[in-house]
Design an enzyme around this catalytic site. Sequence first.
Site, PDB file in Angstrom:
ATOM      1  N   MET A 149     -10.002   6.864   7.802  1.00  0.00           N
ATOM      2  CA  MET A 149     -10.202   7.715   6.784  1.00  0.00           C
ATOM      3  C   MET A 149     -10.914   9.053   7.172  1.00  0.00           C
ATOM      4  SD  MET A 149     -10.429   4.675   4.148  1.00  0.00           S
ATOM      5  CE  MET A 149     -10.614   3.252   5.702  1.00  0.00           C
TER       6      MET A 149
ATOM      7  N   ASP B 173       0.683  -1.179   0.078  1.00  0.00           N
ATOM      8  CA  ASP B 173      -0.202   0.010   0.038  1.00  0.00           C
ATOM      9  C   ASP B 173       0.700   1.203   0.300  1.00  0.00           C
ATOM     10  OD1 ASP B 173      -2.166  -1.435   0.128  1.00  0.00           O
ATOM     11  OD2 ASP B 173      -2.744  -1.467   2.132  1.00  0.00           O
TER      12      ASP B 173
ATOM     13  N   LYS C 136      -4.151   3.002  -4.270  1.00  0.00           N
ATOM     14  CA  LYS C 136      -5.383   3.695  -5.424  1.00  0.00           C
ATOM     15  C   LYS C 136      -4.874   4.965  -5.185  1.00  0.00           C
ATOM     16  CE  LYS C 136      -7.627  -0.328  -3.547  1.00  0.00           C
ATOM     17  NZ  LYS C 136      -8.097  -0.166  -2.054  1.00  0.00           N
TER      18      LYS C 136
HETATM   19  C1  LIG Z   1      -7.747   2.259   4.399  1.00  0.00           C
HETATM   20  S1  LIG Z   1      -7.427   2.514   6.216  1.00  0.00           S
HETATM   21  C2  LIG Z   1      -6.308   1.289   6.368  1.00  0.00           C
HETATM   22  C3  LIG Z   1      -6.377   0.952   8.108  1.00  0.00           C
HETATM   23  C4  LIG Z   1      -5.497   0.255   8.810  1.00  0.00           C
HETATM   24  N1  LIG Z   1      -5.470  -1.419   8.256  1.00  0.00           N
HETATM   25  C5  LIG Z   1      -5.511   0.001  10.031  1.00  0.00           C
HETATM   26  O1  LIG Z   1      -5.091  -1.030  10.258  1.00  0.00           O
HETATM   27  O2  LIG Z   1      -4.816   0.621  10.397  1.00  0.00           O
HETATM   28  C6  LIG Z   1      -6.315   3.611   6.275  1.00  0.00           C
HETATM   29  C7  LIG Z   1      -7.175   4.642   6.949  1.00  0.00           C
HETATM   30  O3  LIG Z   1      -6.093   4.540   8.336  1.00  0.00           O
HETATM   31  C8  LIG Z   1      -6.016   5.309   9.225  1.00  0.00           C
HETATM   32  N2  LIG Z   1      -4.039   5.234   9.499  1.00  0.00           N
HETATM   33  C9  LIG Z   1      -2.955   4.644   8.830  1.00  0.00           C
HETATM   34  N3  LIG Z   1      -2.506   4.286   9.341  1.00  0.00           N
HETATM   35  C10 LIG Z   1      -2.377   5.656  10.626  1.00  0.00           C
HETATM   36  C11 LIG Z   1      -1.206   6.257  10.554  1.00  0.00           C
HETATM   37  N4  LIG Z   1       0.183   5.749  10.728  1.00  0.00           N
HETATM   38  N5  LIG Z   1      -1.392   7.738  11.221  1.00  0.00           N
HETATM   39  C12 LIG Z   1      -3.123   7.697  11.723  1.00  0.00           C
HETATM   40  N6  LIG Z   1      -3.832   7.517  10.874  1.00  0.00           N
HETATM   41  C13 LIG Z   1      -3.386   6.283  10.208  1.00  0.00           C
HETATM   42  C14 LIG Z   1      -6.237   6.669   9.041  1.00  0.00           C
HETATM   43  O4  LIG Z   1      -7.392   7.011   9.147  1.00  0.00           O
HETATM   44  C15 LIG Z   1      -6.043   6.368   7.446  1.00  0.00           C
HETATM   45  O5  LIG Z   1      -6.405   7.205   6.380  1.00  0.00           O
END
Ligand SMILES: C[S@@+](CC[C@H](N)C(=O)[O-])C[C@H]1O[C@@H](n2cnc3c(N)ncnc32)[C@H](O)[C@@H]1O
Length: 242
Positions: free
Chosen positions: A172, A41, A62
């Site tokens: 998100m 990703d 994406k």
């Molecule tokens: C497609 S989702 C994936 C979530 C992921 N599978 C998880 O378990 O954390 C992506 C969202 O996860 C959150 N996210 C992922 N990594 C992050 C980070 N390092 N800091 C803050 N938010 C994060 C944000 O809300 C971002 O828009």
Amino acid sequence: MSPSSSRYGKVYLIGAGPGATDLITVRGARLLAQADVVLHDALVTDDMLALAPQADKIPVGKRSGQRSTAQLAINQLLIECAEKYRKVVRLKGGDPMLFGRADEELQALETHGIDVEIVPGITTAFAAAAATQQPLTKRGVARSIAFFTSATAPQHADELAMPDSDTLIQYMGGREAVVTAKKLIAQGRPLDLPVIIVENCSLPDQMITRMQLRDLEQGLGERKGPVLVMIGAAMAARDTES
Ligand SMILES: C[S@@+](CC[C@H](N)C(=O)[O-])C[C@H]1O[C@@H](n2cnc3c(N)ncnc32)[C@H](O)[C@@H]1O
């Protein structure tokens, strides 16, 4: 057919954790070091990919606005990689089973009879709870949590109901902050309800912002990194005065 005689290699869906290289599991890191190819990703860092120096790398982040087409292309690519390589790693941010389109990928792989193993990762909510030192549950204050997003149907964000759990963790949610706050206020949540925004959780440029629901209603502005929105009474700063 035994796995070794299959025309396909094996696919590992691995959670990379929130970002910091040492927050992937030991099992995930071991499999990365053995991978022939890594499909990753956009949020997976170069430092994390350095755990697989031997592997081919394929970025599959994406572009917004082309989500479903992009997901179909990723599913197809995974199948092609399983034909070409023996150990295929699909590396996803956080945990692969949460807001990670794992269902579509599993379905595509299962349809082709491709062997899959899933390795969990630390989801951002748990990393953010650690970073802010705010437990998501609190005795007498918060006994239920909802992990939610509006991004599954951004064009219908206005129509989606808010969960009524004590602690709300929105993935998100950066762009939906205003709508989220308005809905929670309409639901009867207090204007001074604590909110914490964690941007780039676990990474060197991590930023933690504390506010109240009334501030969230003003929006979060443009944020460069991924943002997690944490809402609820359990997010109140601890009163440590004796
Ligand atoms: C497609 S989702 C994936 C979530 C992921 N599978 C998880 O378990 O954390 C992506 C969202 O996860 C959150 N996210 C992922 N990594 C992050 C980070 N390092 N800091 C803050 N938010 C994060 C944000 O809300 C971002 O828009």
